[in-house]
Scaffold this motif. Structure first.
Motif, mmCIF file in Angstrom:
data_model
loop_
_atom_site.group_PDB
_atom_site.id
_atom_site.type_symbol
_atom_site.label_atom_id
_atom_site.label_comp_id
_atom_site.label_asym_id
_atom_site.label_seq_id
_atom_site.Cartn_x
_atom_site.Cartn_y
_atom_site.Cartn_z
ATOM 1 N N SER A 83 0.819 -1.151 0.082
ATOM 2 C CA SER A 83 0.029 0.015 -0.105
ATOM 3 C C SER A 83 0.887 1.247 -0.086
ATOM 4 O O SER A 83 0.309 2.202 -0.119
ATOM 5 C CB SER A 83 -0.991 -0.047 1.142
ATOM 6 N N GLY A 84 2.164 1.146 0.186
ATOM 7 C CA GLY A 84 2.992 2.406 -0.105
ATOM 8 C C GLY A 84 4.540 1.944 0.052
ATOM 9 O O GLY A 84 4.672 0.862 0.301
ATOM 10 N N PRO A 133 8.246 -0.342 -3.940
ATOM 11 C CA PRO A 133 8.348 1.040 -3.928
ATOM 12 C C PRO A 133 9.311 1.270 -2.897
ATOM 13 O O PRO A 133 9.120 0.864 -1.487
ATOM 14 C CB PRO A 133 6.881 1.458 -3.551
ATOM 15 N N VAL A 134 10.497 2.338 -2.967
ATOM 16 C CA VAL A 134 11.255 2.428 -1.908
ATOM 17 C C VAL A 134 11.132 3.804 -1.360
ATOM 18 O O VAL A 134 11.139 4.714 -2.168
ATOM 19 C CB VAL A 134 12.970 2.356 -2.570
ATOM 20 N N HIS A 135 11.042 3.901 -0.053
ATOM 21 C CA HIS A 135 10.670 5.287 0.630
ATOM 22 C C HIS A 135 11.859 6.108 0.611
ATOM 23 O O HIS A 135 13.126 5.726 0.574
ATOM 24 C CB HIS A 135 10.227 4.985 1.802
ATOM 25 N N ASP A 136 11.549 7.509 0.327
ATOM 26 C CA ASP A 136 12.833 8.553 0.619
ATOM 27 C C ASP A 136 13.386 8.229 1.718
ATOM 28 O O ASP A 136 14.717 8.381 1.817
ATOM 29 C CB ASP A 136 12.266 9.936 0.419
ATOM 30 N N ASP A 137 12.950 7.762 2.830
ATOM 31 C CA ASP A 137 13.750 7.471 4.092
ATOM 32 C C ASP A 137 14.680 6.673 4.041
ATOM 33 O O ASP A 137 15.605 6.684 4.722
ATOM 34 C CB ASP A 137 12.712 7.219 5.245
ATOM 35 N N ALA A 138 14.327 5.342 3.110
ATOM 36 C CA ALA A 138 15.219 4.397 2.779
ATOM 37 C C ALA A 138 16.603 4.933 2.122
ATOM 38 O O ALA A 138 17.768 4.481 2.205
ATOM 39 C CB ALA A 138 14.681 3.342 2.040
ATOM 40 N N ARG A 139 16.494 5.808 1.222
ATOM 41 C CA ARG A 139 17.455 6.574 0.439
ATOM 42 C C ARG A 139 18.393 7.338 1.365
ATOM 43 O O ARG A 139 19.600 7.586 1.354
ATOM 44 C CB ARG A 139 17.064 7.417 -0.801
ATOM 45 N N THR A 140 17.645 8.169 2.235
ATOM 46 C CA THR A 140 18.365 9.049 3.187
ATOM 47 C C THR A 140 19.153 8.239 3.968
ATOM 48 O O THR A 140 20.374 8.377 4.441
ATOM 49 C CB THR A 140 17.316 9.756 3.878
ATOM 50 N N HIS A 198 13.895 -5.271 4.359
ATOM 51 C CA HIS A 198 14.103 -5.924 5.516
ATOM 52 C C HIS A 198 13.569 -4.791 6.716
ATOM 53 O O HIS A 198 13.679 -5.399 7.692
ATOM 54 C CB HIS A 198 15.658 -6.213 5.561
ATOM 55 N N ASP A 199 13.521 -3.405 6.513
ATOM 56 C CA ASP A 199 13.414 -2.612 7.868
ATOM 57 C C ASP A 199 12.008 -2.869 8.253
ATOM 58 O O ASP A 199 10.877 -3.517 7.522
ATOM 59 C CB ASP A 199 13.362 -1.148 7.205
ATOM 60 N N GLY A 200 11.617 -2.970 9.510
ATOM 61 C CA GLY A 200 10.450 -3.024 10.138
ATOM 62 C C GLY A 200 9.721 -1.846 10.288
ATOM 63 O O GLY A 200 10.097 -0.678 9.785
ATOM 64 N N GLU A 201 8.429 -1.922 10.874
ATOM 65 C CA GLU A 201 7.621 -0.967 11.097
ATOM 66 C C GLU A 201 7.228 0.168 10.208
ATOM 67 O O GLU A 201 7.041 1.343 10.286
ATOM 68 C CB GLU A 201 8.003 -0.058 12.414
ATOM 69 N N ASP A 202 7.057 -0.564 8.791
ATOM 70 C CA ASP A 202 6.479 0.241 7.903
ATOM 71 C C ASP A 202 4.829 0.600 8.258
ATOM 72 O O ASP A 202 4.180 1.509 7.598
ATOM 73 C CB ASP A 202 6.719 -0.264 6.375
ATOM 74 N N HIS A 203 4.104 -0.457 8.532
ATOM 75 C CA HIS A 203 2.873 -0.582 8.800
ATOM 76 C C HIS A 203 2.022 -0.377 7.461
ATOM 77 O O HIS A 203 0.887 0.312 7.630
ATOM 78 C CB HIS A 203 2.286 0.279 9.882
ATOM 79 N N GLU A 204 2.366 -0.685 6.426
ATOM 80 C CA GLU A 204 1.580 -0.647 5.155
ATOM 81 C C GLU A 204 1.137 -1.956 5.079
ATOM 82 O O GLU A 204 1.425 -3.122 5.735
ATOM 83 C CB GLU A 204 2.741 -0.325 3.705
ATOM 84 N N LEU A 243 -7.300 1.395 -5.945
ATOM 85 C CA LEU A 243 -6.991 1.950 -4.797
ATOM 86 C C LEU A 243 -5.706 2.363 -4.491
ATOM 87 O O LEU A 243 -5.556 2.594 -3.107
ATOM 88 C CB LEU A 243 -7.613 0.877 -3.732
ATOM 89 N N GLY A 244 -4.840 2.479 -5.461
ATOM 90 C CA GLY A 244 -3.448 2.727 -5.290
ATOM 91 C C GLY A 244 -2.226 1.709 -4.525
ATOM 92 O O GLY A 244 -1.340 2.081 -4.267
#
Lengths: 301, 301
Positions: free
Chosen positions: B160-161, B223-230, B245-251, B267-268
């Motif tokens: 979902s994101g 989909p890779v979040h900008d936070d992952a790039r940072t 592998h990171d946790g706590e995305d809650h998507e 629905l995106g």
């Protein structure tokens, strides 16, 4: 050093199937069937190392039994049938999975006495002390939930057993009065009830406040546990003061109308006082009434 | 140094009346109405200082929101409607009642977004660190609970994101995907779902194991979040590895049959792979399939 997921795998092997639980633990939530006829009762009670138990003294099995029994005692207070529980455990890092398993088996064993399965949970480890939380679900099952609100002038006050000195060991090993509570509440003669967790003086105060009445407790009739006498010899506090103010007896304090007195006495309840007009709790010492000092347990924030 | 009972008095003033809660907090248990049509879903999630938050960094309001949102995200995973929650808090001695109130108000505010009242609780203080446990109750409300068991060969995998790097802050501030989950599950086309709490690699493994299937995740489509790039710029770990592998995305990670693909995309949802025969999770890098390394979060006991 085993991990959380191996432990969860073990946990799931402990589960017993139930037609009331179409989806057991293993998903994000467990699923339970409920019916129109049954109100759902829910509450939570935690035990914390150094407050409710001492992990250097008490076994993980005893700690587990205590936290489940505290919750089952809450079911007794409301006269509902325990139906299921979820468990959250914060384990000290490095305690080992045998410790975690013994804790879990203690919780499970206490629940099984009252047909109350563990249906879900959350297990974590941290650089902190042991904290165990149980949330319990209960069914009204044909008996309207008994609250603290409903005591009426002229009612009698009854307790289900001797009080005081539970710190000598009974606070870990008490029996939740679930069956007794159901019998007391059959026929809906009962007006109010609570389980004695914070101490008689404080818990009586909860009933007085919620019901908007006064309660008189006759000191001479309060059943004093042998543990209160033993403790008195050590600390010089009168046995009756232990009976009035010590916490964690987990006996029932029930408020019943005069017509229910014979039934209550038949069930082994002990009459310790009555409901009067006013607001608050009084202690009657041979006809002398004084405001009840409140000394039961309270967490400081 | 205010006490537990003054705090409970304050808590009760915060409660809002509800026809579904005939007996709110204040007795030993709360009472909720349920109906034959609604399955009851129940689960528990705790947050622990030093593991899920850092009390020297995060505000009590943010900590409260996080623990409630974790539970609401579990409701999303099963596509149920949040109905109520009970809260257990172990407060460090001396934290003060303002701290406790802010924590509680954070929990309450997060619940209110999804019409999920706090119906009961247990507050204690100890010589330990802050631990907060929320147990959530959900209603199926016309949609069969979605589990991890049901993925079929040929289904698509959707998230979902964007994922990864939640430790930079999103792990405290994510939005539970409750409404999206309900829409995805309408019509019962959905086969399986989970919320991404332990990390995509590990949570995909849960679905594979429960469903008895293989999952292929196409790296280029995740989909890779900008936070992952940072975060990658700081620690040198590839952004895709943070996303996997990171946790706590809650998507949400949803498994849907081919005929539901258009609905999911509308629905995106983002397609990241498919279900195959076998058992386990594979990563596809431009046609090269390798077993997915599992590096998500796991508590050590």
């Amino acid at each position: 050093m085993p991990g959380e997921f191996a432990f969860i795998h073990w946990l799931r092997q402990q589960q017993t199937a139930s037609s009331a639980v179409p989806v057991p633990a293993g998903d994000d939530l467990a699923v339970l069937r409920w019916t129109d006829a049954d109100l759902l009762l829910v509450g939570v009670d935690q035990v914390l190392d150094g407050v409710h138990f001492d992990s250097t003294v008490h076994s993980p099995g005893d700690i587990g039994r205590k936290v489940m029994n505290r919750n089952l005692s809450d079911c007794a207070a409301m006269a509902c049938l325990p139906a299921g529980a979820v468990v959250s455990v914060a384990l000290p890092q490095g305690c080992g999975d045998e410790y975690a398993k013994e804790l879990y088996l203690g919780i499970k064993a206490a629940g099984e006495v009252f047909d109350c399965p563990i249906v879900g949970g959350d297990t974590g480890s941290w650089a902190g002390k042991l904290a165990v939380t149980v949330t319990i679900l209960g069914r009204s099952a044909g008996i309207a939930p008994v609250t603290r609100k409903g005591a009426k002038v002229g009612d009698g006050l009854y307790v289900s057993g001797p009080l005081g000195g539970s710190i000598l060991g009974r606070h870990m090993t008490f029996t939740p009065r679930v069956e007794l509570a159901r019998k007391l509440a059959t026929g809906e003669d009962i007006h109010a009830m609570i389980d004695l967790s914070d101490g008689l003086s404080r818990d009586a105060g909860h009933i007085a406040a919620e019901s908007g009445v006064g309660l008189v407790i006759e000191a001479a009739t309060v059943p004093v546990h042998d543990d209160a006498r033993t403790l008195s010899q050590r600390d010089g506090v009168a046995p009756i003061d232990h009976a009035l103010h010590d916490g964690e007896d987990h006996e029932l304090l029930a408020v019943l109308p005069p017509e229910a007195e014979a039934m209550a006495l038949d069930l082994g309840m002990i009459r310790i006082g009555k409901v009067i007009e006013g607001q608050g709790v009084w202690l009657d010492h041979g006809g002398q009434r004084t405001a009840m000092p409140v000394r039961g347990w309270e967490h400081r924030l």
